[in-house]
Design a protein around this motif. Structure first.
Motif, PDB file in Angstrom:
ATOM      1  N   ASP A  69      23.396 -24.424 -38.875  1.00 43.55           N
ATOM      2  CA  ASP A  69      23.216 -23.915 -37.507  1.00 43.55           C
ATOM      3  C   ASP A  69      23.803 -24.833 -36.432  1.00 43.55           C
ATOM      4  O   ASP A  69      23.700 -24.553 -35.250  1.00 43.55           O
ATOM      5  CB  ASP A  69      21.742 -23.630 -37.220  1.00 43.55           C
ATOM      6  N   HIS A 115      22.100 -20.127 -32.850  1.00 41.63           N
ATOM      7  CA  HIS A 115      23.194 -19.718 -33.731  1.00 41.63           C
ATOM      8  C   HIS A 115      22.731 -18.825 -34.878  1.00 41.63           C
ATOM      9  O   HIS A 115      23.514 -17.999 -35.372  1.00 41.63           O
ATOM     10  CB  HIS A 115      23.891 -20.956 -34.308  1.00 41.63           C
ATOM     11  N   GLN A 131      20.897 -16.225 -35.252  1.00 41.46           N
ATOM     12  CA  GLN A 131      20.940 -14.772 -35.087  1.00 41.46           C
ATOM     13  C   GLN A 131      22.121 -14.322 -34.217  1.00 41.46           C
ATOM     14  O   GLN A 131      22.126 -13.203 -33.699  1.00 41.46           O
ATOM     15  CB  GLN A 131      19.623 -14.295 -34.491  1.00 41.46           C
ATOM     16  N   LEU A 180      25.911 -13.348 -34.119  1.00 38.30           N
ATOM     17  CA  LEU A 180      27.044 -12.944 -34.946  1.00 38.30           C
ATOM     18  C   LEU A 180      28.389 -13.182 -34.271  1.00 38.30           C
ATOM     19  O   LEU A 180      29.432 -12.832 -34.822  1.00 38.30           O
ATOM     20  CB  LEU A 180      26.909 -11.473 -35.329  1.00 38.30           C
ATOM     21  N   HIS A 198      28.515 -20.344 -37.080  1.00 36.39           N
ATOM     22  CA  HIS A 198      27.437 -21.195 -37.559  1.00 36.39           C
ATOM     23  C   HIS A 198      26.356 -20.362 -38.258  1.00 36.39           C
ATOM     24  O   HIS A 198      26.298 -19.136 -38.116  1.00 36.39           O
ATOM     25  CB  HIS A 198      26.812 -21.965 -36.391  1.00 36.39           C
ATOM     26  N   SER A 199      25.495 -21.063 -39.026  1.00 35.47           N
ATOM     27  CA  SER A 199      24.327 -20.440 -39.668  1.00 35.47           C
ATOM     28  C   SER A 199      24.722 -19.308 -40.608  1.00 35.47           C
ATOM     29  O   SER A 199      24.012 -18.303 -40.698  1.00 35.47           O
ATOM     30  CB  SER A 199      23.355 -19.901 -38.614  1.00 35.47           C
ATOM     31  N   ALA A 200      25.812 -19.469 -41.325  1.00 36.38           N
ATOM     32  CA  ALA A 200      26.331 -18.336 -42.089  1.00 36.38           C
ATOM     33  C   ALA A 200      27.013 -18.781 -43.374  1.00 36.38           C
ATOM     34  O   ALA A 200      27.389 -19.944 -43.538  1.00 36.38           O
ATOM     35  CB  ALA A 200      27.324 -17.549 -41.228  1.00 36.38           C
ATOM     36  N   TYR A 256      32.000  -8.429 -34.021  1.00 35.56           N
ATOM     37  CA  TYR A 256      31.418  -9.717 -34.389  1.00 35.56           C
ATOM     38  C   TYR A 256      32.452 -10.537 -35.152  1.00 35.56           C
ATOM     39  O   TYR A 256      33.548 -10.060 -35.474  1.00 35.56           O
ATOM     40  CB  TYR A 256      30.166  -9.518 -35.240  1.00 35.56           C
ATOM     41  N   ILE A 303      32.139 -13.631 -41.284  1.00 34.47           N
ATOM     42  CA  ILE A 303      30.747 -13.747 -41.734  1.00 34.47           C
ATOM     43  C   ILE A 303      30.471 -12.779 -42.885  1.00 34.47           C
ATOM     44  O   ILE A 303      30.764 -11.581 -42.786  1.00 34.47           O
ATOM     45  CB  ILE A 303      29.778 -13.478 -40.566  1.00 34.47           C
ATOM     46  N   TYR A 307      24.200 -14.207 -42.873  1.00 35.99           N
ATOM     47  CA  TYR A 307      23.850 -15.101 -41.761  1.00 35.99           C
ATOM     48  C   TYR A 307      22.346 -15.325 -41.718  1.00 35.99           C
ATOM     49  O   TYR A 307      21.600 -14.894 -42.595  1.00 35.99           O
ATOM     50  CB  TYR A 307      24.374 -14.531 -40.439  1.00 35.99           C
ATOM     51  N   ASN A 342      20.697 -10.834 -43.559  1.00 34.33           N
ATOM     52  CA  ASN A 342      20.151 -11.683 -42.494  1.00 34.33           C
ATOM     53  C   ASN A 342      18.947 -12.409 -43.059  1.00 34.33           C
ATOM     54  O   ASN A 342      17.922 -11.786 -43.363  1.00 34.33           O
ATOM     55  CB  ASN A 342      19.759 -10.840 -41.284  1.00 34.33           C
TER      56      ASN A 342
END
Length: 482
Positions: free
Chosen positions: A170, A180, A182, A184, A188-190, A218, A222, A225, A263
């Motif tokens: 993140d 980050h 949530q 899209l 990050h965070s993915a 988006y 990704i 995420y 998610n």
């Protein structure tokens, strides 16, 4: 309960009557003569060379023959001048191109300074030395700016589909201050998924058409995420399922299976529990981990692999993982719809287990910050009935036999002595020295990967293996199929 010691009992036919053989898993040094500085990754190239590559966080990669007797390692790549190394930053991941044997391409993930960023680059091996990379061949695939000096992810893996998967945290600090998890519109965070062979216009990579967010506005790279810091993830070589170990915040560590477009909830959730998210705790559509543990057990999960090797049968099909802060190592059995079963395998001490890796035979290794590479072995103990004791020096028949590509030998040492075990061809020519050292009393197990003393594969056929201890000598036959 987490800390349950589980030893599976297996009854087998022995050379002695009225005996039961117990298989017990232990963790041993894999290469006692080799030492590394802060190793964070171990990989093998898909070229049948039976070599291993160890990544040092400061910015170096070493290569050596996959031989427990190895005494030499070679510096394969040195990019310390390009890497910012401190804390969670550094050279963090290595992946070989699926067609490495022909194109010589490999990929690295590192953090670079000014500005602080994640860099995923391609390098190429030199044409005249397969143990030496061309340091000037760097081709940057993707760069992602980092707002803080932690939670940068680090894993890169080629999936069964031939695409490159990249784990991104993140961005750091604590609690995901930039949201980050949530978002899209950020990488990050993915888990990202890209095609490194067919770049899109204006990029050094392509976006697969079936990525879940293609055409949505988006970030199309990704694949999934809502992850806090997926430091290590891996694909099961049998099922192709991807196992993700996501490092927690204050209370919980978790394990998930990768789903397209999934998610995983950060920072709405930490594990299966609501976190202090500014958007509240609506769990609609979120994927919950199938396993989590709290910070009474450990505080930083290190993901591993589903074991698919042959030398430790009791681990087959189980997911192996650890906790960096505490040093505990576990196996996990999981079937959808059933509660996971977790067993303790060992403890290497705090701040130790940084990563896992496999060799070309799917045997599993552990990278430790103490500078050692460890491996799992399965030792056998006799529970004898009547007057039977360990008073005979024995060399048992190899298993499996016939075999391809590896086989294992079990032998019994009734008193400490110098032990030599050799492999010969039918002409009496020595092929491989497997053991040549002093050993203590016990039941022991070693393996042979059908290579000679210089690491070359041997041809199919009939071979002899011999143990010699003092004046005692015994020879058996084995068959290699190809």
């Amino acid at each position: 309960m987490m800390d349950i010691f589980k030893f599976t009992m297996k009854k087998v036919t022995l050379f002695f009557p009225l005996s039961i053989l117990f298989g017990q898993i232990q963790i041993d040094e894999a290469f006692p003569s080799l030492y590394f500085t802060q190793p964070v990754d171990l990989q093998y190239p898909p070229d049948e060379s039976n070599r291993l590559f160890v990544v040092e966080q400061e910015g170096s990669i070493y290569v050596f023959d996959n031989d427990s007797l190895a005494v030499d390692k070679t510096l394969f790549l040195d990019i310390r001048d390009r890497v910012v190394f401190e804390g969670e930053r550094g050279l963090l991941g290595l992946a070989f191109h699926p067609d490495y044997e022909n194109n010589g391409y490999f990929f690295v993930n590192y953090t670079a300074p000014n500005p602080l960023r994640t860099v995923v680059s391609r390098f190429q091996v030199t044409s005249n030395d397969y143990n030496q990379a061309d340091e000037e061949s760097e081709f940057v695939i993707i760069e992602i700016n980092q707002p803080f000096d932690n939670h940068n992810g680090g894993q890169i893996v080629f999936g069964p589909d031939g695409n490159l998967y990249i784990g991104m945290g993140d961005g750091g600090a604590g609690g995901d201050p930039y949201g980050h998890g949530q978002n899209l519109y950020t990488l990050h965070s993915a888990i990202l998924r890209i095609n490194v062979d067919t770049p899109d216009e204006g990029l050094n990579y392509g976006v697969p058409n079936n990525n879940p967010f293609v055409g949505t506005g988006y970030r199309e790279e990704i694949y999934a995420y809502g992850l806090r810091n997926p430091w290590r993830f891996s694909f099961d070589s049998v099922t192709n399922l991807c196992w993700i170990a996501d490092v927690g915040q204050d209370l919980y560590e978790e394990i998930n299976l990768l789903e397209v477009g999934g998610n995983y909830g950060w920072n709405i959730m930490e594990g299966t529990y609501c976190y202090d998210s500014p958007v509240g705790c609506d769990t609609t559509g979120l994927i919950m981990p199938f396993y989590e543990y709290n910070h009474n057990i450990g505080e930083s999960i290190t993901g591993g692999f589903v074991y698919r090797g042959s030398l430790v049968p009791n681990l087959y099909g189980k997911y192996i993982f650890a906790d960096f802060e505490y040093g505990d190592i576990w196996s996990l059995e999981y079937e959808e719809g059933n509660s996971p079963e977790v067993s303790t395998l060992g403890d290497l001490g705090p701040y130790s287990v940084t990563s896992f890796g496999t060799d070309q035979y799917n045997e599993l290794y552990i990278c430790s910050f103490d500078g050692t590479i460890y491996k799992f072995t399965q030792t056998y103990s006799m529970i004898n009935h009547g007057d039977l004791t360990l008073n005979v020096l024995s060399l048992h028949q190899n298993y499996p036999n016939p075999f391809n590509p590896t086989t294992q030998f079990r032998y019994d040492i009734p008193e400490a002595n110098h032990v030599t075990i050799m492999v010969y061809d039918l002409m009496g020519r020595k092929i491989r020295t497997l053991v040549n050292r002093n050993q203590k009393v016990g039941h022991r197990l070693i393996q042979w990967n059908a290579t000679n003393d210089i690491g070359q594969s041997v041809s199919a056929g009939l071979y002899l293996y011999t143990i010699q201890v003092g004046e005692y000598r015994k020879t058996r036959k084995m068959v290699l199929l190809k």
